[in-house]
Design a protein around this motif. Structure first.
Motif, PDB file in Angstrom:
ATOM      1  N   GLY A   1      19.341  23.798  26.290  1.00 60.66           N
ATOM      2  CA  GLY A   1      18.813  25.145  26.451  1.00 60.66           C
ATOM      3  C   GLY A   1      19.473  25.952  27.549  1.00 60.66           C
ATOM      4  O   GLY A   1      19.203  27.135  27.694  1.00 60.66           O
ATOM      5  N   GLN A   2      20.347  25.344  28.336  1.00 60.45           N
ATOM      6  CA  GLN A   2      21.011  26.071  29.415  1.00 60.45           C
ATOM      7  C   GLN A   2      22.020  27.053  28.843  1.00 60.45           C
ATOM      8  O   GLN A   2      22.760  26.737  27.921  1.00 60.45           O
ATOM      9  CB  GLN A   2      21.704  25.111  30.361  1.00 60.45           C
ATOM     10  CG  GLN A   2      22.349  25.786  31.538  1.00 60.45           C
ATOM     11  CD  GLN A   2      22.926  24.784  32.525  1.00 60.45           C
ATOM     12  OE1 GLN A   2      22.904  23.594  32.300  1.00 60.45           O
ATOM     13  NE2 GLN A   2      23.449  25.299  33.620  1.00 60.45           N
ATOM     14  N   ILE A   3      22.041  28.251  29.405  1.00 56.24           N
ATOM     15  CA  ILE A   3      22.942  29.302  28.955  1.00 56.24           C
ATOM     16  C   ILE A   3      24.037  29.503  29.996  1.00 56.24           C
ATOM     17  O   ILE A   3      23.758  29.699  31.172  1.00 56.24           O
ATOM     18  CB  ILE A   3      22.189  30.642  28.767  1.00 56.24           C
ATOM     19  CG1 ILE A   3      21.013  30.471  27.829  1.00 56.24           C
ATOM     20  CG2 ILE A   3      23.149  31.730  28.301  1.00 56.24           C
ATOM     21  CD1 ILE A   3      21.360  29.990  26.455  1.00 56.24           C
ATOM     22  N   ASN A   4      25.275  29.451  29.549  1.00 58.92           N
ATOM     23  CA  ASN A   4      26.417  29.735  30.416  1.00 58.92           C
ATOM     24  C   ASN A   4      27.011  31.066  29.986  1.00 58.92           C
ATOM     25  O   ASN A   4      27.389  31.235  28.825  1.00 58.92           O
ATOM     26  CB  ASN A   4      27.460  28.634  30.307  1.00 58.92           C
ATOM     27  CG  ASN A   4      26.929  27.309  30.820  1.00 58.92           C
ATOM     28  OD1 ASN A   4      26.482  27.222  31.948  1.00 58.92           O
ATOM     29  ND2 ASN A   4      26.956  26.300  29.969  1.00 58.92           N
ATOM     30  N   ILE A   5      27.089  31.992  30.913  1.00 60.26           N
ATOM     31  CA  ILE A   5      27.717  33.278  30.663  1.00 60.26           C
ATOM     32  C   ILE A   5      29.221  33.052  30.735  1.00 60.26           C
ATOM     33  O   ILE A   5      29.726  32.507  31.711  1.00 60.26           O
ATOM     34  CB  ILE A   5      27.288  34.324  31.721  1.00 60.26           C
ATOM     35  CG1 ILE A   5      25.759  34.350  31.895  1.00 60.26           C
ATOM     36  CG2 ILE A   5      27.832  35.696  31.370  1.00 60.26           C
ATOM     37  CD1 ILE A   5      24.984  34.582  30.641  1.00 60.26           C
ATOM     38  N   LEU A   6      29.948  33.466  29.718  1.00 61.78           N
ATOM     39  CA  LEU A   6      31.378  33.178  29.654  1.00 61.78           C
ATOM     40  C   LEU A   6      32.197  34.261  30.344  1.00 61.78           C
ATOM     41  O   LEU A   6      31.834  35.429  30.335  1.00 61.78           O
ATOM     42  CB  LEU A   6      31.804  33.019  28.203  1.00 61.78           C
ATOM     43  CG  LEU A   6      31.053  31.899  27.457  1.00 61.78           C
ATOM     44  CD1 LEU A   6      31.528  31.801  26.030  1.00 61.78           C
ATOM     45  CD2 LEU A   6      31.214  30.563  28.168  1.00 61.78           C
ATOM     46  N   ARG A   7      33.316  33.825  30.929  1.00 59.32           N
ATOM     47  CA  ARG A   7      34.178  34.722  31.701  1.00 59.32           C
ATOM     48  C   ARG A   7      35.615  34.645  31.219  1.00 59.32           C
ATOM     49  O   ARG A   7      36.052  33.632  30.693  1.00 59.32           O
ATOM     50  CB  ARG A   7      34.117  34.354  33.186  1.00 59.32           C
ATOM     51  CG  ARG A   7      32.739  34.562  33.771  1.00 59.32           C
ATOM     52  CD  ARG A   7      32.719  34.234  35.259  1.00 59.32           C
ATOM     53  NE  ARG A   7      31.421  34.478  35.821  1.00 59.32           N
ATOM     54  CZ  ARG A   7      31.010  35.649  36.302  1.00 59.32           C
ATOM     55  NH1 ARG A   7      31.830  36.686  36.290  1.00 59.32           N
ATOM     56  NH2 ARG A   7      29.808  35.800  36.800  1.00 59.32           N
ATOM     57  N   GLU A   8      36.333  35.738  31.453  1.00 58.41           N
ATOM     58  CA  GLU A   8      37.765  35.788  31.202  1.00 58.41           C
ATOM     59  C   GLU A   8      38.464  34.994  32.304  1.00 58.41           C
ATOM     60  O   GLU A   8      37.844  34.627  33.312  1.00 58.41           O
ATOM     61  CB  GLU A   8      38.257  37.250  31.227  1.00 58.41           C
ATOM     62  CG  GLU A   8      37.587  38.155  30.215  1.00 58.41           C
ATOM     63  CD  GLU A   8      38.055  37.911  28.784  1.00 58.41           C
ATOM     64  OE1 GLU A   8      38.999  37.114  28.570  1.00 58.41           O
ATOM     65  OE2 GLU A   8      37.472  38.511  27.886  1.00 58.41           O
ATOM     66  N   THR A   9      39.756  34.755  32.166  1.00 55.55           N
ATOM     67  CA  THR A   9      40.496  34.009  33.187  1.00 55.55           C
ATOM     68  C   THR A   9      40.532  34.740  34.528  1.00 55.55           C
ATOM     69  O   THR A   9      40.627  34.121  35.573  1.00 55.55           O
ATOM     70  CB  THR A   9      41.936  33.725  32.719  1.00 55.55           C
ATOM     71  OG1 THR A   9      42.562  34.945  32.352  1.00 55.55           O
ATOM     72  CG2 THR A   9      41.949  32.767  31.541  1.00 55.55           C
ATOM     73  N   ASP A  10      40.399  36.078  34.505  1.00 57.87           N
ATOM     74  CA  ASP A  10      40.389  36.840  35.759  1.00 57.87           C
ATOM     75  C   ASP A  10      39.002  36.917  36.391  1.00 57.87           C
ATOM     76  O   ASP A  10      38.823  37.547  37.423  1.00 57.87           O
ATOM     77  CB  ASP A  10      40.946  38.248  35.548  1.00 57.87           C
ATOM     78  CG  ASP A  10      40.104  39.089  34.598  1.00 57.87           C
ATOM     79  OD1 ASP A  10      39.049  38.610  34.112  1.00 57.87           O
ATOM     80  OD2 ASP A  10      40.507  40.235  34.320  1.00 57.87           O
ATOM     81  N   GLY A  11      38.000  36.281  35.768  1.00 58.05           N
ATOM     82  CA  GLY A  11      36.647  36.253  36.330  1.00 58.05           C
ATOM     83  C   GLY A  11      35.704  37.275  35.734  1.00 58.05           C
ATOM     84  O   GLY A  11      34.501  37.196  35.947  1.00 58.05           O
ATOM     85  N   ASP A  12      36.244  38.269  35.019  1.00 55.99           N
ATOM     86  CA  ASP A  12      35.371  39.255  34.373  1.00 55.99           C
ATOM     87  C   ASP A  12      34.574  38.589  33.251  1.00 55.99           C
ATOM     88  O   ASP A  12      35.020  37.609  32.656  1.00 55.99           O
ATOM     89  CB  ASP A  12      36.193  40.402  33.782  1.00 55.99           C
ATOM     90  CG  ASP A  12      36.793  41.299  34.849  1.00 55.99           C
ATOM     91  OD1 ASP A  12      36.317  41.273  35.997  1.00 55.99           O
ATOM     92  OD2 ASP A  12      37.756  42.025  34.523  1.00 55.99           O
TER      93      ASP A  12
END
Length: 185
Positions: A116-127
């Motif tokens: 159930g844990q949600i990970n917000i995904l990021r671009e390689t530059d951190g955005d």
């Protein structure tokens, strides 16, 4: 030592404060970095695939699977259907209508694990991995997130994009605008 008697007004105040504290503890919006149970897919989330050649009559469109955090309008808007593309794992299609009146929606990619844990995904530059585009309520729109694995999305009108980006980036539950969220794979 005698216990002091509480007045009727004091008892009401304490009851009200207790109720407010209880509600505040159960109505959070935040990322899983601090608490894995804050962002969870609604019970009605379902998975499904659509085929671009099959048209818009896909079986995965049977019910919304991206639901609003707070259903402010109670009219079916802000409830979306997201279906993974049967041919491409990096693409999905989104159908629905925003209560904001805007057809431009912004979608943030997320990965929900089996716990159930949600990970917000990021671009390689951190955005944050985020795409905005016009979504026709009936015909939908395709969205593609390359070079990542995702199975869930946050959806907001484009006018709430900056506030949602700030909220997700800073793990600030109180800064979240109203959003829709759901797992579709």
């Amino acid at each position: 030592m005698a216990t002091p008697k509480l007045t009727q007004k004091t008892r009401r105040t304490l009851k009200t404060l207790g109720l407010l504290l209880m509600l505040a503890g159960t109505s959070a919006c935040g990322s899983s970095a601090g608490n894995p149970n804050l962002f969870v897919a609604p019970e009605s989330s379902s998975s499904g695939l659509y085929s671009p050649e099959g048209g818009d009559s896909s079986p995965c469109r049977s019910s919304p699977n991206v639901m609003p955090r707070h259903d402010l309008t109670l009219d079916g808007r802000d409830r979306y259907v997201a279906c993974g593309d049967a041919e491409r794992s990096d693409r999905f299609k989104l159908w629905g209508e925003s209560s904001s009146g805007s057809v431009e929606l912004c979608v943030f990619a997320a990965l929900r694990n089996s716990g159930g844990q949600i990970n917000i995904l990021r671009e390689t530059d951190g955005d944050l991995k985020m795409i905005c585009g016009d979504v026709d309520p009936e015909r939908g729109a395709n969205f593609t997130f390359t070079d990542t694995t995702y199975n869930a999305v946050f959806v907001v009108p484009s006018s709430a994009r900056a506030k949602m980006s700030t909220c997700l980036s800073a793990n600030n539950p109180l800064g979240c605008p109203n959003y829709s969220f759901g797992q579709f794979r």
